[in-house]
Design a protein around this motif. Structure first.
Motif, PDB file in Angstrom:
ATOM      1  N   HIS A 126       0.871  -1.188   0.000  1.00 39.79           N
ATOM      2  CA  HIS A 126       0.000   0.000   0.000  1.00 39.79           C
ATOM      3  C   HIS A 126       0.906   1.236   0.000  1.00 39.79           C
ATOM      4  O   HIS A 126       2.052   1.181   0.461  1.00 39.79           O
ATOM      5  CB  HIS A 126      -0.843  -0.062   1.280  1.00 39.79           C
ATOM      6  N   GLN A 127       0.370   2.358  -0.482  1.00 40.75           N
ATOM      7  CA  GLN A 127       1.212   3.566  -0.545  1.00 40.75           C
ATOM      8  C   GLN A 127       1.696   4.025   0.840  1.00 40.75           C
ATOM      9  O   GLN A 127       2.692   4.744   0.938  1.00 40.75           O
ATOM     10  CB  GLN A 127       0.501   4.702  -1.271  1.00 40.75           C
ATOM     11  N   ASP A 128       1.008   3.583   1.901  1.00 35.21           N
ATOM     12  CA  ASP A 128       1.438   3.946   3.255  1.00 35.21           C
ATOM     13  C   ASP A 128       2.551   3.037   3.778  1.00 35.21           C
ATOM     14  O   ASP A 128       2.971   3.180   4.931  1.00 35.21           O
ATOM     15  CB  ASP A 128       0.249   3.866   4.230  1.00 35.21           C
ATOM     16  N   GLN A 129       3.010   2.074   2.960  1.00 37.02           N
ATOM     17  CA  GLN A 129       4.006   1.100   3.434  1.00 37.02           C
ATOM     18  C   GLN A 129       5.414   1.348   2.864  1.00 37.02           C
ATOM     19  O   GLN A 129       6.203   0.417   2.753  1.00 37.02           O
ATOM     20  CB  GLN A 129       3.548  -0.319   3.093  1.00 37.02           C
ATOM     21  N   LYS A 130       5.714   2.604   2.567  1.00 39.96           N
ATOM     22  CA  LYS A 130       7.063   2.920   2.072  1.00 39.96           C
ATOM     23  C   LYS A 130       8.127   2.502   3.097  1.00 39.96           C
ATOM     24  O   LYS A 130       9.193   1.995   2.738  1.00 39.96           O
ATOM     25  CB  LYS A 130       7.152   4.428   1.798  1.00 39.96           C
ATOM     26  N   ASN A 131       7.800   2.689   4.379  1.00 44.06           N
ATOM     27  CA  ASN A 131       8.765   2.306   5.424  1.00 44.06           C
ATOM     28  C   ASN A 131       9.031   0.799   5.403  1.00 44.06           C
ATOM     29  O   ASN A 131      10.148   0.342   5.657  1.00 44.06           O
ATOM     30  CB  ASN A 131       8.284   2.757   6.810  1.00 44.06           C
TER      31      ASN A 131
ATOM     32  N   GLY B  62      -1.642  -4.644   6.502  1.00 40.58           N
ATOM     33  CA  GLY B  62      -1.695  -3.350   5.838  1.00 40.58           C
ATOM     34  C   GLY B  62      -1.393  -3.406   4.355  1.00 40.58           C
ATOM     35  O   GLY B  62      -1.425  -2.379   3.674  1.00 40.58           O
TER      36      GLY B  62
ATOM     37  N   GLN C 179      -5.959  -4.409   2.710  1.00 40.54           N
ATOM     38  CA  GLN C 179      -6.322  -3.008   2.884  1.00 40.54           C
ATOM     39  C   GLN C 179      -6.797  -2.410   1.552  1.00 40.54           C
ATOM     40  O   GLN C 179      -6.214  -2.694   0.517  1.00 40.54           O
ATOM     41  CB  GLN C 179      -5.040  -2.285   3.316  1.00 40.54           C
TER      42      GLN C 179
ATOM     43  N   GLY D 264      -7.234   0.925  -0.908  1.00 45.70           N
ATOM     44  CA  GLY D 264      -6.436   2.144  -1.058  1.00 45.70           C
ATOM     45  C   GLY D 264      -5.535   2.059  -2.261  1.00 45.70           C
ATOM     46  O   GLY D 264      -5.713   1.214  -3.136  1.00 45.70           O
TER      47      GLY D 264
ATOM     48  N   LEU E  96       1.754   1.495  -3.569  1.00 41.86           N
ATOM     49  CA  LEU E  96       3.064   2.153  -3.602  1.00 41.86           C
ATOM     50  C   LEU E  96       3.641   1.922  -4.997  1.00 41.86           C
ATOM     51  O   LEU E  96       3.656   0.792  -5.488  1.00 41.86           O
ATOM     52  CB  LEU E  96       3.972   1.537  -2.538  1.00 41.86           C
TER      53      LEU E  96
ATOM     54  N   TYR F  15      10.174   6.319  -5.227  1.00 45.70           N
ATOM     55  CA  TYR F  15       8.804   5.963  -4.872  1.00 45.70           C
ATOM     56  C   TYR F  15       7.877   7.060  -5.374  1.00 45.70           C
ATOM     57  O   TYR F  15       8.220   8.247  -5.333  1.00 45.70           O
ATOM     58  CB  TYR F  15       8.655   5.831  -3.355  1.00 45.70           C
TER      59      TYR F  15
ATOM     60  N   ALA G 252       3.400   8.160  -5.953  1.00 46.38           N
ATOM     61  CA  ALA G 252       2.018   7.901  -5.553  1.00 46.38           C
ATOM     62  C   ALA G 252       1.122   8.124  -6.758  1.00 46.38           C
ATOM     63  O   ALA G 252       1.441   8.937  -7.642  1.00 46.38           O
ATOM     64  CB  ALA G 252       1.622   8.826  -4.410  1.00 46.38           C
TER      65      ALA G 252
END
Ligand SMILES: Cc1cc2nc3c(=O)[nH]c(=O)nc-3n(C[C@H](O)[C@H](O)[C@H](O)COP(=O)(O)O)c2cc1C
Length: 160
Positions: free
Chosen positions: A76-81, A111, A143, A145, A148, A155, A157
């Motif tokens: 997901h785009q929130d999982q760059k970390n 996630g 999830q 959304g 990534l 990276y 979006a």
């Protein structure tokens, strides 16, 4: 060849991909994973997918060796970390990573947008990489959304 390795990488970088982390569990129970963008669908029936792993990667010996089961987690785009954790050199510290066991006991990352639980179907020579083909055993839509993305070595979006 009329091009340099840098030219080759730059041209490859014009192909936009998603990002995935392939996780597995070694025979001693330890968990491992690697960030990849070489994921591709191969066959619908049987359900086959592939990724390629660098022969120099620490996890190569696992994916080309004892680890015949693995889970491909689409980020997901929130999982760059998470992508950064699994692409850093050396062993990944799992303490702060949320996961659950899939039907084969592989670590499925919480996630993620989707996850493919696979048994290894084939390994093909891919030059300095090994091409690992997985036979999908279980699917999870995770999830909702946006994905990534990876383009031009960075990276990205989705817009709009
Ligand atoms: C966005 C992205 C995509 C990557 N795709 C791949 C890939 O498809 N195959 C691969 O072997 N390495 C890929 N890598 C590099 C590995 O994640 C990285 O070299 C490896 O985890 C380094 O650690 P290790 O040598 O300790 O295993 C990618 C890295 C990033 C950031």
């Amino acid at each position: 060849m009329s091009f340099s390795p840098r030219d080759f990488r730059d041209c490859l970088g014009q192909f936009t991909t998603g990002v995935a982390v392939v996780t597995t569990r070694a025979k001693d129970g330890s968990k491992a994973g690697i960030t990849i963008n070489s994921f591709a669908s191969v066959s619908l029936d049987p359900a086959l997918v592939l990724f390629s792993v660098d022969a120099r990667a620490a996890t190569h010996a696992l994916f080309a060796g004892e680890c015949t089961e693995f889970c491909i987690n689409i980020l997901h785009q929130d999982q760059k970390n998470i992508s950064e954790l699994f692409s850093a050199p050396g062993q990944t510290e799992w303490d702060d990573i949320g996961y659950e066991s899939d039907s084969l006991g592989m670590p499925r990352l919480k996630g993620s947008l989707a996850a493919f639980t696979c048994k290894r179907h084939a390994i093909h020579d891919g030059g300095d990489h090994s091409i690992i083909v997985g036979h999908v055993q279980e699917l999870v839509m995770g999830q909702t959304g946006a994905p990534l993305l990876y383009y031009g070595g960075r990276y990205r979006a989705l817009e709009g």
